[in-house]
Design a protein around this motif. Structure first.
Motif, PDB file in Angstrom:
ATOM      1  N   ILE A 175       1.018  -1.146  -0.085  1.00  0.00           N
ATOM      2  CA  ILE A 175       0.211  -0.062  -0.344  1.00  0.00           C
ATOM      3  C   ILE A 175       0.767   1.384   0.033  1.00  0.00           C
ATOM      4  CG2 ILE A 175      -1.407   1.373   1.540  1.00  0.00           C
ATOM      5  CD1 ILE A 175      -2.883  -1.277   2.383  1.00  0.00           C
ATOM      6  N   TYR A 221       2.520   1.625  -3.305  1.00  0.00           N
ATOM      7  CA  TYR A 221       1.553   2.109  -4.324  1.00  0.00           C
ATOM      8  C   TYR A 221       1.495   3.483  -4.275  1.00  0.00           C
ATOM      9  CZ  TYR A 221      -2.048   2.530  -7.683  1.00  0.00           C
ATOM     10  OH  TYR A 221      -3.110   2.507  -8.476  1.00  0.00           O
ATOM     11  N   VAL A 232      -6.813   0.662  -3.870  1.00  0.00           N
ATOM     12  CA  VAL A 232      -5.786  -0.228  -3.386  1.00  0.00           C
ATOM     13  C   VAL A 232      -5.490  -0.202  -1.847  1.00  0.00           C
ATOM     14  CG1 VAL A 232      -3.053  -0.399  -3.361  1.00  0.00           C
ATOM     15  CG2 VAL A 232      -4.239   0.195  -5.373  1.00  0.00           C
ATOM     16  N   PHE A 233      -5.730   0.654  -1.375  1.00  0.00           N
ATOM     17  CA  PHE A 233      -5.588   1.053   0.202  1.00  0.00           C
ATOM     18  C   PHE A 233      -6.763   0.180   0.857  1.00  0.00           C
ATOM     19  CE2 PHE A 233      -7.198   2.792   4.386  1.00  0.00           C
ATOM     20  CZ  PHE A 233      -5.985   2.671   4.917  1.00  0.00           C
ATOM     21  N   TYR A 291      -6.290  -4.005  -0.074  1.00  0.00           N
ATOM     22  CA  TYR A 291      -5.004  -4.622   0.737  1.00  0.00           C
ATOM     23  C   TYR A 291      -4.988  -4.484   1.935  1.00  0.00           C
ATOM     24  CZ  TYR A 291      -3.050  -5.511  -4.027  1.00  0.00           C
ATOM     25  OH  TYR A 291      -2.879  -6.193  -5.355  1.00  0.00           O
ATOM     26  N   GLY A 292      -5.623  -3.463   2.381  1.00  0.00           N
ATOM     27  CA  GLY A 292      -5.671  -2.965   4.085  1.00  0.00           C
ATOM     28  C   GLY A 292      -6.658  -4.133   4.625  1.00  0.00           C
TER      29      GLY A 292
END
Length: 121
Positions: free
Chosen positions: A55, A58, A96-97, A100-101
């Motif tokens: 994260i 990215y 993305v945060f 994947y978070g």
């Protein structure tokens, strides 16, 4: 001439001053559970670190042609395959945060929960 009595101050071999004759057996069982808990805890932490690092890389627009960045992305994709496209925002960074978070948080909660439970055994 043989003397079978122990010398004064010496203890017989079966004496366990720290908790009786089964002290070592109890300790060995508890140590295995603690070791297993530590392994699970550590694996969960490592998984969360890879996801969090991806994260960060990215969002900071790291060079994806770099070997290290590619490795971290591959590990994050492997660890977070099940959560991809749960969130489909227009903002790529937020997508993305969240995608994947979420697995990072779940790995931490589940891994630490299982480890805590094992430590209580």
């Amino acid at each position: 001439m043989s003397n079978t009595e122990p010398m004064p101050g010496n203890q017989p071999y079966d004496h366990h001053p720290q908790g009786g004759p089964h002290h070592f057996e109890r300790r060995r069982d508890g140590s295995a559970a603690r070791r297993t808990a530590l392994i699970i805890h550590t694996i969960a932490d490592i998984a969360a670190v890879f996801l969090g690092l991806w994260i960060l890389l990215y969002l900071l627009e790291a060079n994806r042609a770099n070997v290290f960045v590619g490795f971290v992305q591959g590990m994050a994709d492997f660890l977070g395959w099940w959560s991809q496209d749960i969130f489909t925002m227009d903002t790529e960074g937020l997508r993305v945060f969240l995608n994947y978070g979420l697995p990072a948080v779940i790995y931490l909660l589940v891994g630490h929960g299982i480890a805590a439970r094992l430590r209580r055994l």
